[in-house]
Design an enzyme around this catalytic site. Structure first.
Site, PDB file in Angstrom:
ATOM      1  N   ASN A   4       0.289  -0.930   5.350  1.00  0.00           N
ATOM      2  CA  ASN A   4       1.192  -0.110   6.168  1.00  0.00           C
ATOM      3  C   ASN A   4       0.571  -0.119   7.558  1.00  0.00           C
ATOM      4  O   ASN A   4      -0.392   0.619   7.809  1.00  0.00           O
ATOM      5  CB  ASN A   4       1.246   1.346   5.691  1.00  0.00           C
ATOM      6  CG  ASN A   4       1.972   1.581   4.381  1.00  0.00           C
ATOM      7  OD1 ASN A   4       2.508   2.652   4.158  1.00  0.00           O
ATOM      8  ND2 ASN A   4       2.008   0.623   3.493  1.00  0.00           N
ATOM      9  N   CYS A  49      -4.855  -3.037   2.927  1.00  0.00           N
ATOM     10  CA  CYS A  49      -4.555  -2.879   4.345  1.00  0.00           C
ATOM     11  C   CYS A  49      -5.720  -3.185   5.298  1.00  0.00           C
ATOM     12  O   CYS A  49      -6.055  -4.327   5.502  1.00  0.00           O
ATOM     13  CB  CYS A  49      -3.984  -1.495   4.604  1.00  0.00           C
ATOM     14  SG  CYS A  49      -3.057  -1.459   6.124  1.00  0.00           S
ATOM     15  N   GLU A 103       0.855  -1.188   0.000  1.00  0.00           N
ATOM     16  CA  GLU A 103       0.000   0.000   0.000  1.00  0.00           C
ATOM     17  C   GLU A 103       0.897   1.247   0.000  1.00  0.00           C
ATOM     18  O   GLU A 103       1.986   1.240   0.600  1.00  0.00           O
ATOM     19  CB  GLU A 103      -0.849  -0.022   1.278  1.00  0.00           C
ATOM     20  CG  GLU A 103      -1.643   1.236   1.571  1.00  0.00           C
ATOM     21  CD  GLU A 103      -2.255   1.246   2.979  1.00  0.00           C
ATOM     22  OE1 GLU A 103      -1.643   0.670   3.904  1.00  0.00           O
ATOM     23  OE2 GLU A 103      -3.349   1.817   3.136  1.00  0.00           O
ATOM     24  N   LYS A 113      -9.576   1.938  -1.823  1.00  0.00           N
ATOM     25  CA  LYS A 113      -9.747   1.379  -0.473  1.00  0.00           C
ATOM     26  C   LYS A 113     -11.110   1.729   0.121  1.00  0.00           C
ATOM     27  O   LYS A 113     -11.527   2.883   0.133  1.00  0.00           O
ATOM     28  CB  LYS A 113      -8.639   1.904   0.435  1.00  0.00           C
ATOM     29  CG  LYS A 113      -8.586   1.272   1.823  1.00  0.00           C
ATOM     30  CD  LYS A 113      -7.347   1.768   2.545  1.00  0.00           C
ATOM     31  CE  LYS A 113      -7.173   1.147   3.920  1.00  0.00           C
ATOM     32  NZ  LYS A 113      -5.931   1.649   4.581  1.00  0.00           N
ATOM     33  N   ASN A 147      -7.143   6.119  -1.644  1.00  0.00           N
ATOM     34  CA  ASN A 147      -6.035   5.200  -1.355  1.00  0.00           C
ATOM     35  C   ASN A 147      -6.235   4.041  -2.323  1.00  0.00           C
ATOM     36  O   ASN A 147      -7.182   3.257  -2.160  1.00  0.00           O
ATOM     37  CB  ASN A 147      -6.117   4.736   0.107  1.00  0.00           C
ATOM     38  CG  ASN A 147      -4.904   3.928   0.524  1.00  0.00           C
ATOM     39  OD1 ASN A 147      -4.190   3.376  -0.319  1.00  0.00           O
ATOM     40  ND2 ASN A 147      -4.659   3.849   1.822  1.00  0.00           N
ATOM     41  N   GLU A 153      -6.318   8.678   7.838  1.00  0.00           N
ATOM     42  CA  GLU A 153      -6.803   8.225   6.522  1.00  0.00           C
ATOM     43  C   GLU A 153      -8.180   8.785   6.206  1.00  0.00           C
ATOM     44  O   GLU A 153      -8.480   9.081   5.048  1.00  0.00           O
ATOM     45  CB  GLU A 153      -6.813   6.694   6.456  1.00  0.00           C
ATOM     46  CG  GLU A 153      -5.411   6.096   6.444  1.00  0.00           C
ATOM     47  CD  GLU A 153      -5.405   4.663   5.979  1.00  0.00           C
ATOM     48  OE1 GLU A 153      -4.911   3.807   6.732  1.00  0.00           O
ATOM     49  OE2 GLU A 153      -5.876   4.378   4.876  1.00  0.00           O
TER      50      GLU A 153
END
Ligand code: ING
Length: 312
Positions: free
Chosen positions: A197, A172, A47, A127, A110, A146
């Site tokens: 991550n 993730c 990621e 994501k 993302n 995020e």
């Protein structure tokens, strides 16, 4: 005909705030070269592979934020990566911050992409499960913003016919949610590619041991693989980024749920596994034959309700 894919999991070590895209791409190319030497056909990167994990920093200046995003792909910084992969005949996936003009507005996601051996982008995923928070949280030992920097993805969980099988992607935190794998499983997925991550420390529980975080990492991908009869390739960006440690523990998981390859370091490291897609068949045709065993008439709450509603 054999449906074995030799997969290279290209774990990356840390990227510092000061590291340019060129630094990241050069390291990714070195991992591609190693994968070629090992006769891999597909390489999976983490990621946000092009930059440090920037959601740990609280930023408000759009120019500072946008410096972490790509507005086209491939672009000048990543073209050498695409060129080397094509030269090697390697397919690959990697994650990055995506900024796009769509539907009359600007959006930041993302994102991860799946690129075939000719350099064609065959799939894109944005994501879905964004962890963390949308504003600075003084209660946390470090930030995980995020929800501030990314919108919830608008692609959903998709699977593509790829390399003789059915391949899907997630990113993730998605790997912690069973819905991720089941939506892909309902499309017949045989290999899920994901990058992560993950901080080695829980910003809300300092006492949480790193080995418990590794256990949760493994548990999530092993369960997802077994319960959907699919391979899972789960690849970290790891190591200490500007003083903040990211978990290693990249793995390749067999449809049985067993881990068949695991990274030993928290640096750039290639793990390799021969993934026989036909190994999925037994699980999909017996214990997890969805058509024979699932009872969707009893699953309504899963899509009708977001949070918990307790009985009176
Ligand atoms: N990182 C972390 C992850 O899901 C996290 C966030 C860490 C959630 C620990 C819960 C516990 O692995 C990303 N980028 O989603």
């Amino acid at each position: 005909m054999s449906r074995v894919i030799r997969v290279g999991g290209a774990q990356m070590g840390p990227l510092q705030k000061s590291d340019s895209r060129q630094v990241a791409v050069e390291r990714m190319i070195a991992l591609l070269d190693r994968a070629r030497e090992r006769d891999c056909r597909l390489v999976v990167f983490p990621e946000l592979a092009l930059t440090t994990f920037f959601p740990r920093w609280d930023m408000d200046d759009p120019r500072e934020i946008d410096a972490y995003f790509e507005t086209e792909m491939p672009n000048a910084a990543t073209r050498p990566l695409f060129d080397r992969a094509k030269e090697h005949g390697l397919a690959f996936s990697f994650g990055y911050g995506e900024r796009v003009e769509e539907d009359g507005g600007q959006h930041r996601y993302n994102t991860s992409i799946l690129v075939d051996e000719t350099g064609h982008i065959v799939g894109k995923y944005r994501k879905t499960h964004l962890p963390g928070h949308a504003a600075f949280d003084p209660e946390r030992s470090f930030q995980h913003l995020e929800k501030k920097y990314f919108e919830v993805g608008n692609t959903g969980f998709r699977a593509w016919r790829f390399m003789g099988g059915i391949v899907g992607m997630c990113i993730c935190n998605d790997r912690r949610w069973p819905e991720t794998y089941r939506v892909l499983g309902l499309q017949g997925v045989e290999m899920v590619l994901l990058g992560f991550n993950t901080p080695s420390v829980n910003s809300q529980r300092a006492s949480e041991a790193e080995d418990l975080r590794t256990f949760h990492n493994d548990l999530s991908v092993q369960a997802g693989a077994y319960q959907n009869g699919t391979w899972v390739v789960s690849i970290a960006k790891a190591g200490v980024e500007d003083g903040h440690e990211l978990l290693g523990g990249s793995t390749v998981v067999h449809p049985s749920g067993r881990i068949v390859a695991r990274a030993q370091t928290v640096d750039d490291e290639l793990i390799v596994a021969d993934c026989d897609l036909d190994a999925c068949n037994f699980y999909k045709e017996t214990i997890f034959d969805f058509a024979r065993h699932r009872r969707i008439e009893h699953y309504g709450l899963i899509t009708q309700q977001t949070g918990v509603v307790r009985p009176d």
